[in-house]
Enzyme design. Structure first.
Site, PDB file in Angstrom:
ATOM      1  N   TRP A  57       0.835  -1.200   0.000  1.00 27.82           N
ATOM      2  CA  TRP A  57       0.000   0.000   0.000  1.00 27.82           C
ATOM      3  C   TRP A  57       0.871   1.253   0.000  1.00 27.82           C
ATOM      4  CZ3 TRP A  57       0.537  -3.410   3.896  1.00 27.82           C
ATOM      5  CH2 TRP A  57       0.619  -3.000   5.228  1.00 27.82           C
ATOM      6  N   ASP A  58       0.896   2.106   1.005  1.00 28.14           N
ATOM      7  CA  ASP A  58       1.620   3.380   0.938  1.00 28.14           C
ATOM      8  C   ASP A  58       3.021   3.189   0.357  1.00 28.14           C
ATOM      9  OD1 ASP A  58      -0.594   3.886   2.504  1.00 28.14           O
ATOM     10  OD2 ASP A  58       0.495   5.029   4.021  1.00 28.14           O
TER      11      ASP A  58
ATOM     12  N   SER B 191       4.272   5.024   7.185  1.00 24.79           N
ATOM     13  CA  SER B 191       4.821   5.754   6.040  1.00 24.79           C
ATOM     14  C   SER B 191       5.836   6.823   6.395  1.00 24.79           C
ATOM     15  CB  SER B 191       3.694   6.419   5.256  1.00 24.79           C
ATOM     16  OG  SER B 191       2.870   5.451   4.677  1.00 24.79           O
TER      17      SER B 191
ATOM     18  N   ARG C 210       2.132  11.139  12.220  1.00 20.47           N
ATOM     19  CA  ARG C 210       2.854  10.220  11.329  1.00 20.47           C
ATOM     20  C   ARG C 210       3.195  10.900   9.994  1.00 20.47           C
ATOM     21  NH1 ARG C 210      -2.471   7.735  11.814  1.00 20.47           N
ATOM     22  NH2 ARG C 210      -3.761   8.126   9.979  1.00 20.47           N
ATOM     23  N   ASP C 211       3.849  10.130   9.119  1.00 19.85           N
ATOM     24  CA  ASP C 211       4.071  10.444   7.708  1.00 19.85           C
ATOM     25  C   ASP C 211       5.029  11.609   7.456  1.00 19.85           C
ATOM     26  OD1 ASP C 211       2.149   8.494   7.499  1.00 19.85           O
ATOM     27  OD2 ASP C 211       0.551   9.830   6.858  1.00 19.85           O
TER      28      ASP C 211
ATOM     29  N   GLU D  14      -3.398  12.922   5.852  1.00 18.00           N
ATOM     30  CA  GLU D  14      -2.325  11.941   5.753  1.00 18.00           C
ATOM     31  C   GLU D  14      -1.318  12.280   4.644  1.00 18.00           C
ATOM     32  OE1 GLU D  14      -3.682   7.729   7.071  1.00 18.00           O
ATOM     33  OE2 GLU D  14      -5.139   8.388   5.571  1.00 18.00           O
TER      34      GLU D  14
END
Length: 528
Positions: free
Chosen positions: A107-108, A200, A281-282, A374
Site C-alpha cells: 500500500w503506501d 509511512s 505520522r508520515d 495523511e
C-alpha cells in the site's frame, strides 16, 4: 531556540522565490457572487507567505470544504459518479495486475528522492519503498503489522517510456524488508508492546549512495483479545543506510539503528493523553529555496486539544459576514464535528545530520473539517508552493462530505494563507464517488456506491504532476475485488489554483500500473 509567536511576514520572499522564475501575485479570491446557490461562499484566502517560524496557521475551513458538496451532482443515479469529471480519477478496471506476484500486500509507497523531490534511479535501477504485509494476514489486518519493504526495476520499464519495455505490473522485483526483526522496536522505553510496526515516510538519497529513511515507528499495547492496554505510541524516526546497485540488481545495507526524532508535544500536536485515537505520522522532508541550507519536514497531526474539550472557532468555520448559509459556532460545536481536528505539522532540522528537530506551529489546520491529513507533501511549481495531502470520506466531520482522494492548497511559501484548489474546495483528485449515497466500507461497499469509490488511496504527487496510489477495493457490493497493489499512475495538470485530470495521459487518463518513473540518475561509486 525560541519560536517567534508573532505573525512575521516573509520579508524578502519575493526575491528568493522570484529566482524560481514566477510571480508572487496571489490569485484573486473567489467572489461571493460565485457561490453555488444553496451553499455558502468559500473563505477568502490571500496565498500570502509568512516566515516559517511564525505562528500563522492557514485554515481549511468548513466553508471551503462545503464547496465539494456544492459541486457534487445531487441527481447522480446510484453507482454513478457525482463529482466533476475534471477532478476525478478514471475508473480502474477490476482485472488489475499484482505488482508483487502475490508475495506481499502493498500500500503506501514512496520513491527515492533528493531535497527537491526529484526521483532517482541508481546505476540504471529505479527504487521505491512500500508498506508491506504478509499475505497470510487479512488485507484489513495489515495496518498493525506493516513493515517497510523495497522494490526495484530497470529504468524505462514502463508503458509510454521511449525505448522502455512494457511491463503489465510495473516490472518491479521485490527486494525484501528494509529492517531486520527487532531493529525498529528498540526506541520504545516500554518494551512490553504486543506488536510493533512501521508506517509511512520518505527517503532522501545522497551522492555517495547514503539513504536517510524517515518513517513512523509505532508500538501497540494490546491484550490477547486485541483491546488496548494503553494507547499506541507513534514516533517520527530516522534510520540511515546505503544503496548498492549493479547489473545483478539492488540491495540495501545499514538501517541497523533508529533515531527517535519527534514525539507529539501536546502544545501544537495532540498526544495520546489528549486523545488515544490521535494521528501523528508520515514525515516528508525537503529544502526551501527561500531559506537556503534549511531542511523542513511536514507530517500529519491533530490540533492539540483534549478530545472531549475540543472546540472550533469562527475562523475554523470561515464563513463570510452575512452569508445566509453560514452555520453558527454553537451549532458546529454541538454536532460532534469537534472530534475531527486534523492538521499538517511543520518541523525544522537543527543539525546537518538531520537527527535533531524542533517543532514549529502547524501550517494548515482542518478543525471541524476532517480528522486525517495523511501523507502531506510540499510540491513546488512556477514559484508557487503546493501542499498536498490525502483524506478519507469517513474522516470528514459532521455536516461535511468528500471523497477518498488528494486535497491541495497553494501559497507563496511553506507557511502561507493557503488557498484550497479547485473552486476553493481543496479537492484535487477524487476517486469516483457518489456523495448522494452512504460510504460503506472497503470490505463492504454500500450497494448504491460507484465501483471506484475505494479504488485508490495514499496518493503521492510526483514530478510533472504524475500521481501514484494503491488499490484498495474495486467493484460494487455484489461484485468487488480487494487490492493490495499499486494502481495505474495518472497525471494532473497543476495551474495556479486548479488541478485537473489529464485525460490525454496513458489510456484515457490511466497510465501504467505501479509506474513510478525517475527523472534523474545517481551513480555513486560505492553502490556498484
Amino acid at each position: 531556540m525560541t519560536i517567534t509567536r508573532t505573525r512575521r511576514r516573509l520579508l524578502g520572499a519575493a526575491v528568493a522565490i522570484g529566482a524560481l522564475g514566477a510571480s508572487l501575485l496571489a490569485t484573486p479570491a473567489i467572489a461571493a457572487s460565485d457561490a453555488v446557490p444553496g451553499f455558502p461562499a468559500p473563505t477568502e484566502h490571500t496565498q500570502e507567505a509568512y516566515d516559517p517560524l511564525s505562528d500563522f496557521t492557514a485554515k481549511w475551513t468548513r466553508a471551503d470544504a462545503m464547496q465539494i458538496q456544492a459541486m457534487s451532482d445531487p441527481n447522480a443515479a446510484p453507482r454513478e459518479n457525482s463529482l466533476p469529471e475534471e477532478y476525478t480519477m478514471p475508473t480502474i478496471p477490476q482485472d488489475f495486475p499484482d505488482m508483487s506476484n502475490e508475495q506481499v500486500w502493498v500500500w503506501d509507497t514512496w520513491p527515492l528522492t533528493d531535497e527537491k523531490a526529484n526521483q532517482y534511479r541508481v546505476n540504471g535501477w529505479e527504487i521505491i519503498f512500500s508498506l508491506v504485509a504478509d499475505r497470510s494476514l487479512g488485507f484489513d489486518e495489515r495496518h498493525h503489522y506493516a513493515k517497510i519493504g523495497y522494490f526495484y526495476r530497470p529504468a524505462g520499464t514502463a508503458p509510454g517510456n521511449e525505448g522502455g519495455e512494457y511491463a503489465e505490473n510495473g516490472g518491479w522485483t521485490y527486494g525484501g524488508l528494509v529492517f531486520d526483526e527487532g531493529v525498529t522496536g528498540t526506541i520504545f522505553e516500554d518494551q512490553s508492546y504486543s506488536h510493533q510496526t512501521q508506517w509511512s515516510g520518505s527517503a532522501r538519497v545522497y551522492p555517495n549512495g547514503e539513504i536517510k529513511l524517515f518513517f513512523t515507528d509505532v508500538a501497540f499495547y494490546r491484550d490477547e483479545n486485541g483491546q488496548d492496554i494503553k494507547p499506541y505510541d507513534p514516533r517520527i524516526a530516522l534510520s540511515v543506510g546505503h544503496v548498492h546497485a549493479n547489473k545483478n540488481g539492488v540491495k540495501l545495507t545499514g538501517f541497523d539503528k533508529v533515531h527517535d526524532l519527534l514525539q507529539a508535544d501536546g502544545e501544537y500536536y495532540q498526544t495520546a493523553e489528549q486523545n488515544p485515537f490521535f494521528n501523528f505520522r508520515d514525515p516528508f522532508t525537503f529544502e526551501d529555496p527561500a531559506h537556503p541550507g534549511e531542511t523542513f519536514m511536514v507530517f500529519e497531526g491533530n490540533t492539540a486539544m483534549p478530545r472531549d474539550e475540543a472546540y472550533c472557532t469562527e475562523e475554523d468555520l470561515g464563513y463570510r459576514e452575512g452569508d445566509p448559509y453560514a452555520e453558527t459556532v454553537e451549532e458546529v460545536n454541538a454536532s460532534g464535528a469537534t472530534y475531527q481536528i486534523g492538521n499538517v505539522g511543520l518541523a525544522r532540522a537543527t543539525n546537518k545530520d538531520l537527527t535533531e528537530w524542533e517543532f514549529l506551529p502547524p501550517i494548515l489546520s482542518a478543525n471541524c473539517v476532517t480528522d486525517q491529513t495523511e501523507r502531506p507533501q510540499i510540491y513546488m511549481q512556477d514559484g508557487k508552493y503546493y501542499l498536498f495531502t490525502i483524506s478519507h470520506r469517513h474522516t470528514y466531520a459532521a455536516g461535511l462530505d468528500g471523497p477518498e482522494g488528494v486535497y491541495g492548497f497553494v501559497g507563496d511559501g511553506i507557511r502561507s494563507d493557503y488557498q484550497p484548489l479547485n473552486r476553493g474546495s481543496g479537492l484535487a483528485l477524487a476517486s469516483p464517488s457518489n456523495l448522494n449515497y452512504a460510504v460503506g466500507h472497503p470490505f463492504d461497499p454500500d450497494y448504491n456506491q460507484h465501483p471506484g469509490q475505494f479504488q485508490a488511496y495514499s496518493h503521492y504527487v510526483m514530478p510533472n504532476g504524475l500521481v501514484q496510489s494503491f488499490i484498495d477495493t474495486i467493484g460494487t457490493k455484489d461484485d468487488f475485488r480487494r487490492g493490495g497493489t499499486l494502481g495505474p499512475t495518472v497525471r494532473i495538470e497543476i495551474d495556479g489554483d486548479t488541478a485537473t485530470v489529464d485525460r490525454t495521459y496513458g489510456d484515457n487518463g490511466l497510465g501504467g500500473y505501479a509506474d513510478i518513473p525517475s527523472n534523474l540518475e545517481l551513480k555513486p561509486q560505492n553502490s556498484r
